[in-house]
Design a protein around this motif. Structure first.
Motif, PDB file in Angstrom:
ATOM      1  N   PRO A 172      43.342  38.163  66.320  1.00 11.24           N
ATOM      2  CA  PRO A 172      41.936  37.788  66.086  1.00 11.24           C
ATOM      3  C   PRO A 172      41.768  37.197  64.692  1.00 11.24           C
ATOM      4  N   GLU A 173      40.824  36.271  64.584  1.00 10.79           N
ATOM      5  CA  GLU A 173      40.563  35.689  63.278  1.00 10.79           C
ATOM      6  C   GLU A 173      39.900  36.703  62.363  1.00 10.79           C
ATOM      7  N   THR A 174      40.287  36.665  61.112  1.00 12.72           N
ATOM      8  CA  THR A 174      39.717  37.574  60.113  1.00 12.72           C
ATOM      9  C   THR A 174      38.791  36.787  59.200  1.00 12.72           C
ATOM     10  N   GLU A 175      37.565  37.233  59.117  1.00  7.25           N
ATOM     11  CA  GLU A 175      36.608  36.567  58.232  1.00  7.25           C
ATOM     12  C   GLU A 175      36.900  36.943  56.787  1.00  7.25           C
ATOM     13  N   ARG A 176      37.143  35.938  55.964  1.00  7.99           N
ATOM     14  CA  ARG A 176      37.461  36.191  54.567  1.00  7.99           C
ATOM     15  C   ARG A 176      36.218  36.635  53.811  1.00  7.99           C
ATOM     16  N   ILE A 177      36.410  37.608  52.937  1.00  7.86           N
ATOM     17  CA  ILE A 177      35.323  38.092  52.092  1.00  7.86           C
ATOM     18  C   ILE A 177      35.150  37.138  50.910  1.00  7.86           C
ATOM     19  N   HIS A 178      33.909  36.773  50.639  1.00  9.58           N
ATOM     20  CA  HIS A 178      33.644  35.890  49.510  1.00  9.58           C
ATOM     21  C   HIS A 178      34.041  36.577  48.204  1.00  9.58           C
ATOM     22  N   ASN A 179      34.757  35.848  47.371  1.00  8.17           N
ATOM     23  CA  ASN A 179      35.191  36.372  46.075  1.00  8.17           C
ATOM     24  C   ASN A 179      34.328  35.762  44.976  1.00  8.17           C
ATOM     25  N   PRO A 180      33.449  36.565  44.366  1.00  9.89           N
ATOM     26  CA  PRO A 180      32.547  36.014  43.345  1.00  9.89           C
ATOM     27  C   PRO A 180      33.256  35.599  42.067  1.00  9.89           C
ATOM     28  N   TYR A 181      34.540  36.015  41.936  1.00  9.06           N
ATOM     29  CA  TYR A 181      35.267  35.685  40.710  1.00  9.06           C
ATOM     30  C   TYR A 181      36.023  34.367  40.827  1.00  9.06           C
ATOM     31  N   GLY A 182      36.008  33.764  41.996  1.00 11.99           N
ATOM     32  CA  GLY A 182      36.683  32.496  42.164  1.00 11.99           C
ATOM     33  C   GLY A 182      35.958  31.374  41.439  1.00 11.99           C
ATOM     34  N   TYR A 183      36.714  30.445  40.893  1.00 15.31           N
ATOM     35  CA  TYR A 183      36.163  29.273  40.220  1.00 15.31           C
ATOM     36  C   TYR A 183      35.208  29.656  39.091  1.00 15.31           C
ATOM     37  N   ALA A 184      35.468  30.752  38.409  1.00 13.46           N
ATOM     38  CA  ALA A 184      34.611  31.200  37.307  1.00 13.46           C
ATOM     39  C   ALA A 184      35.367  31.101  36.002  1.00 13.46           C
ATOM     40  N   ASP A 185      34.649  30.796  34.930  1.00 12.39           N
ATOM     41  CA  ASP A 185      35.253  30.770  33.597  1.00 12.39           C
ATOM     42  C   ASP A 185      35.247  32.172  33.014  1.00 12.39           C
ATOM     43  N   GLY A 241      38.387  34.306  22.204  1.00 14.83           N
ATOM     44  CA  GLY A 241      38.575  32.909  21.863  1.00 14.83           C
ATOM     45  C   GLY A 241      39.474  32.140  22.804  1.00 14.83           C
ATOM     46  N   VAL A 242      39.923  32.770  23.918  1.00 17.78           N
ATOM     47  CA  VAL A 242      40.818  32.094  24.863  1.00 17.78           C
ATOM     48  C   VAL A 242      40.055  31.855  26.166  1.00 17.78           C
ATOM     49  N   ALA A 243      40.046  30.635  26.609  1.00 17.74           N
ATOM     50  CA  ALA A 243      39.357  30.289  27.867  1.00 17.74           C
ATOM     51  C   ALA A 243      40.393  30.197  28.982  1.00 17.74           C
ATOM     52  N   VAL A 244      40.138  30.880  30.063  1.00 13.08           N
ATOM     53  CA  VAL A 244      41.025  30.838  31.223  1.00 13.08           C
ATOM     54  C   VAL A 244      40.206  30.481  32.447  1.00 13.08           C
ATOM     55  N   ARG A 245      40.624  29.482  33.179  1.00 13.38           N
ATOM     56  CA  ARG A 245      39.916  29.109  34.393  1.00 13.38           C
ATOM     57  C   ARG A 245      40.683  29.658  35.602  1.00 13.38           C
ATOM     58  N   GLY A 246      40.027  30.513  36.373  1.00 18.14           N
ATOM     59  CA  GLY A 246      40.663  31.043  37.581  1.00 18.14           C
ATOM     60  C   GLY A 246      40.187  30.282  38.778  1.00 18.14           C
ATOM     61  N   ARG A 247      40.996  30.197  39.772  1.00 18.54           N
ATOM     62  CA  ARG A 247      40.580  29.529  40.999  1.00 18.54           C
ATOM     63  C   ARG A 247      41.065  30.315  42.204  1.00 18.54           C
ATOM     64  N   GLN A 248      40.359  30.235  43.275  1.00 23.69           N
ATOM     65  CA  GLN A 248      40.724  30.920  44.529  1.00 23.69           C
ATOM     66  C   GLN A 248      41.490  29.956  45.398  1.00 23.69           C
ATOM     67  N   ASP A 249      42.782  30.284  45.684  1.00 25.97           N
ATOM     68  CA  ASP A 249      43.600  29.414  46.519  1.00 25.97           C
ATOM     69  C   ASP A 249      43.207  29.563  47.972  1.00 25.97           C
TER      70      ASP A 249
END
Length: 495
Positions: free
Chosen positions: A469-482, A487-495
């Protein structure tokens, strides 16, 4: 002179000569409260029975002596619920749910199995059991569509030197009809007129909860024949409290009744089982994976209901009670932790101990079958069903500090060194003796080829790889957030 394996292990022909067998210097788990556990213990077997248990026993002049140093000697294990005929399709249903199991056997393909297929599955399952130190197995044989299927089951069990109970069932028939048919009565007369403790008989059927209680006639047949009943109870979506209530109200809950799974029952049903003296066969790997309900040992313990263990079917899982013990202890403790943590508490003492689970796999199973006067413990006078766990090639077999915990969490079928059933050696030095594995392989190969041909390739592949059965992915609020810090900026992304 006795044959002592300090200079070399006894040969198979030494055991076949009928001489006494002395196991020397083992950690002996007698499962007999009066004898307890013996370090450096000996057990003497003569003919079919255990003659002595102690330390530094004198070896009879004609004895075969087995050096059990570094090993654990315990009673043969007892499996109280195994659909042996399904072993011919070992592992086919590894990814099934219980619903898919029902569809496969009850609706689609149970009807294709011939007597020779029952025979093939039973023989392989019986051999598998002995190899893993299971000396007594209940064959929950619900594929017996005709008396000829039953004959094949009996012939298979008689051909492998273990101890068995045939639980006769027919998943495609009404138990109130087949249990009262002249053909079934003739089957009983043909095979069980003279009862013996190497092959017993039960009736195996389930109670649907229909208020008309049609199963009453099957229970009456069991009573007339003096046969115990084993039934799947408390199985999610299949059998429930109504069946237990109907059994109770009609007087069919007895001490000889085995309730398999019993995972989704109410407190009232557990109280009825406890009051009537019945026992529950827990199949933890099955209940956890297939969906009958959470393994109920944590509830059974609170009601004082006797427990035995079982593997259910090798169409999914192994026929290995080491796995059953390990899974059962882990599931019970997991439930205790989850229950406590839900209340913000912490479990600081485990209620279920390794020793108790070993008891369920040995003397507990014997009691469930009414055989505890004969088997289930290493008690002088009892039948010589015993297992030596010893593997000098394995780093897992030392140090041996907690013997019961070692059996449950460390040992496995590969560590089973010697197995006796009724005083006969059926395995020694990790090798089965007097068993034709090649013939069993040939029979099962024929059954697999036949089943695959009858089903057709598409159905066969669907059984191997049921739809996911297909599994509905849970929305990740931390994806695509700065994220900024120090003083260090890291950009995360949800693959």
């Amino acid at each position: 002179m006795s044959v002592d394996n300090t200079s070399g292990d006894p040969r198979p022909e030494d055991f076949r000569s009928g001489r006494p067998i002395l196991f020397r210097n083992a950690t002996v788990l007698t499962m007999d409260p009066a004898l307890g556990e013996l370090s450096g213990g000996d057990v003497l077997v003569r003919d079919t029975r255990i003659e002595q248990v102690g330390r530094e026993l004198a070896a009879p002049d004609d004895a075969v002596v087995v050096d059990a140093t570094g090993g654990i000697l315990m009673p043969g294990m007892v499996d109280t619920h195994r659909h042996m005929w399904q072993t011919a399709l070992r592992g086919l249903g590894a990814d099934w749910t219980l619903s898919q199991y029902f569809v496969f056997y009850y609706l689609n393909w149970g009807k294709i199995f011939r007597p020779e297929d029952i025979h093939a599955g039973n023989v392989l399952s019986a051999i598998e059991a002995l190899d893993a130190g299971v000396t007594t197995t209940v064959d929950w044989s619900h594929g017996l569509r005709t008396p000829e299927h039953g004959d094949a089951a009996v012939q298979a069990l008689r051909s492998v030197p273990g101890r068995y109970v045939l639980a006769y069932g027919n998943l495609l028939g009404a138990p109130w009809e087949w249990a009262n048919s002249p053909e079934f009565r003739a089957f009983v007369s043909r095979h069980f007129t003279v009862r013996d403790d190497m092959l017993g008989l039960q009736l195996a059927f389930d109670v649907t909860g229909d208020e008309a209680f049609p199963e009453k006639a099957a229970f009456e047949a069991a009573r007339d024949l003096g046969l115990p009943v084993t039934t799947h109870a408390g199985v999610w979506g299949a059998t429930d409290d109504k069946g237990i209530r109907l059994m109770w109200e009609n007087g069919f809950m007895t001490p000889s009744t085995t309730y398999v799974h019993s995972a989704t029952l109410s407190e009232d049903s557990y109280q009825r089982i406890a009051a009537s003296g019945g026992t529950v066969s827990v199949s933890t790997e099955s209940e956890q994976s297939a969906g009958q309900g959470y393994p109920p040992t944590w509830r059974l313990r609170r009601h004082g209901i006797p427990v035995s263990l079982s593997m259910d079917t090798s169409v999914w899982w192994s026929g290995d009670l080491f796995s059953a013990m390990r899974a059962t202890l882990s599931a019970d403790r997991s439930r205790e932790h989850l229950e406590a943590q839900a209340s913000g508490e912490t479990v600081v003492h485990n209620a279920l101990r390794a020793r108790q689970v070993v008891e369920w796999a040995t003397i507990g199973g014997a009691r469930a079958l009414g055989l505890d006067a004969s088997i289930g413990s290493l008690t002088p006078g009892k039948k010589a069903d015993l297992v030596l766990i010893k593997n000098d090639r394995s780093p897992v077999m030392f140090p041996l500090l907690h013997p019961y915990g070692h059996v449950v969490f460390q040992a496995g079928r590969g560590d089973v060194h010697t197995v006796l059933v009724n005083g006969t050696v059926v395995k020694h030095r990790h090798e089965l003796t007097g068993i034709d594995l090649d013939r069993a392989r040939t029979e099962v190969t024929a059954t697999v080829e036949y089943a695959r041909r009858e089903m057709g390739e598409e159905a066969w592949q669907q059984a191997l790889e049921p739809e996911i059965p297909e599994t509905e992915r849970i929305h990740n609020p931390y994806g695509y957030a700065d994220y900024r810090g120090e003083g260090v900026a890291v950009r995360g992304r949800q693959d």
